[in-house]
Design a protein around this motif. Structure first.
Motif, PDB file in Angstrom:
ATOM      1  N   LEU A 275       0.540  -1.008   3.323  1.00  0.00           N
ATOM      2  CA  LEU A 275       1.892  -1.097   3.872  1.00  0.00           C
ATOM      3  C   LEU A 275       2.933  -1.282   2.765  1.00  0.00           C
ATOM      4  CD1 LEU A 275       1.261  -3.249   7.074  1.00  0.00           C
ATOM      5  CD2 LEU A 275       2.009  -0.856   6.986  1.00  0.00           C
ATOM      6  N   ARG A 276       2.594  -2.039   1.762  1.00  0.00           N
ATOM      7  CA  ARG A 276       3.514  -2.195   0.627  1.00  0.00           C
ATOM      8  C   ARG A 276       3.708  -0.864  -0.098  1.00  0.00           C
ATOM      9  NH1 ARG A 276       4.347  -7.599  -2.146  1.00  0.00           N
ATOM     10  NH2 ARG A 276       4.407  -9.032  -0.388  1.00  0.00           N
ATOM     11  N   ALA A 277       2.659  -0.078  -0.199  1.00  0.00           N
ATOM     12  CA  ALA A 277       2.788   1.248  -0.816  1.00  0.00           C
ATOM     13  C   ALA A 277       3.669   2.160   0.028  1.00  0.00           C
ATOM     14  CB  ALA A 277       1.405   1.879  -1.013  1.00  0.00           C
ATOM     15  N   GLN A 278       3.782   1.848   1.320  1.00  0.00           N
ATOM     16  CA  GLN A 278       4.662   2.599   2.208  1.00  0.00           C
ATOM     17  C   GLN A 278       6.104   2.073   2.160  1.00  0.00           C
ATOM     18  OE1 GLN A 278       3.011   5.248   3.642  1.00  0.00           O
ATOM     19  NE2 GLN A 278       1.355   4.296   2.498  1.00  0.00           N
ATOM     20  N   GLY A 279       6.347   1.062   1.323  1.00  0.00           N
ATOM     21  CA  GLY A 279       7.695   0.528   1.161  1.00  0.00           C
ATOM     22  C   GLY A 279       7.974  -0.765   1.902  1.00  0.00           C
ATOM     23  N   ARG A 280       6.965  -1.383   2.499  1.00  0.00           N
ATOM     24  CA  ARG A 280       7.163  -2.629   3.248  1.00  0.00           C
ATOM     25  C   ARG A 280       6.868  -3.832   2.358  1.00  0.00           C
ATOM     26  NH1 ARG A 280       7.830  -2.582   8.951  1.00  0.00           N
ATOM     27  NH2 ARG A 280       8.295  -4.754   8.483  1.00  0.00           N
TER      28      ARG A 280
END
Length: 109
Positions: free
Chosen positions: A80-85
């Motif tokens: 999710l962090r790699a998705q910008g979160r």
């Protein structure tokens, strides 16, 4: 979105849940696991289903990802962090740590 720590301990989650700005709990365990123990207010999306269900995640609240031991939820947190979160954190130790250190009435498995 405010960046959150990559992982938090169960004591921190208990404190956050008692406050006015409680995070969303994203439980990525399978339905058979949820039948054993679960947070009553969690958003339950199995890990394998998450890519097709991203729209269900609220954009305006931080998220804490939960699984049994913290391994799957850490994978999801990183994804999710790699998705910008940047507002997503993993619950260290998962529901096993919650049962051990916060609520011993929870059934462990």
């Amino acid at each position: 979105m405010t960046a959150r720590p990559l992982a938090i301990e169960v004591e921190e989650l208990a404190r956050l849940r008692a406050g006015p700005d409680a995070p969303v709990l994203l439980d990525v365990r399978e339905p058979r696991e949820l039948a054993i123990c679960r947070f009553p207010d969690s958003l339950d999306i199995p890990m394998g289903s998450l890519p097709g269900r991203l729209a269900e995640l609220p954009a305006d609240r931080p998220i804490v990802v939960v699984c049994r031991s913290g391994a799957r939820s850490m994978q999801v947190t990183r994804w999710l962090r790699a998705q910008g979160r940047d507002d997503v954190s993993n619950l260290s130790g998962g529901v096993l740590a919650w049962a051990e250190r916060i609520d011993p009435s929870w059934q462990s498995y």
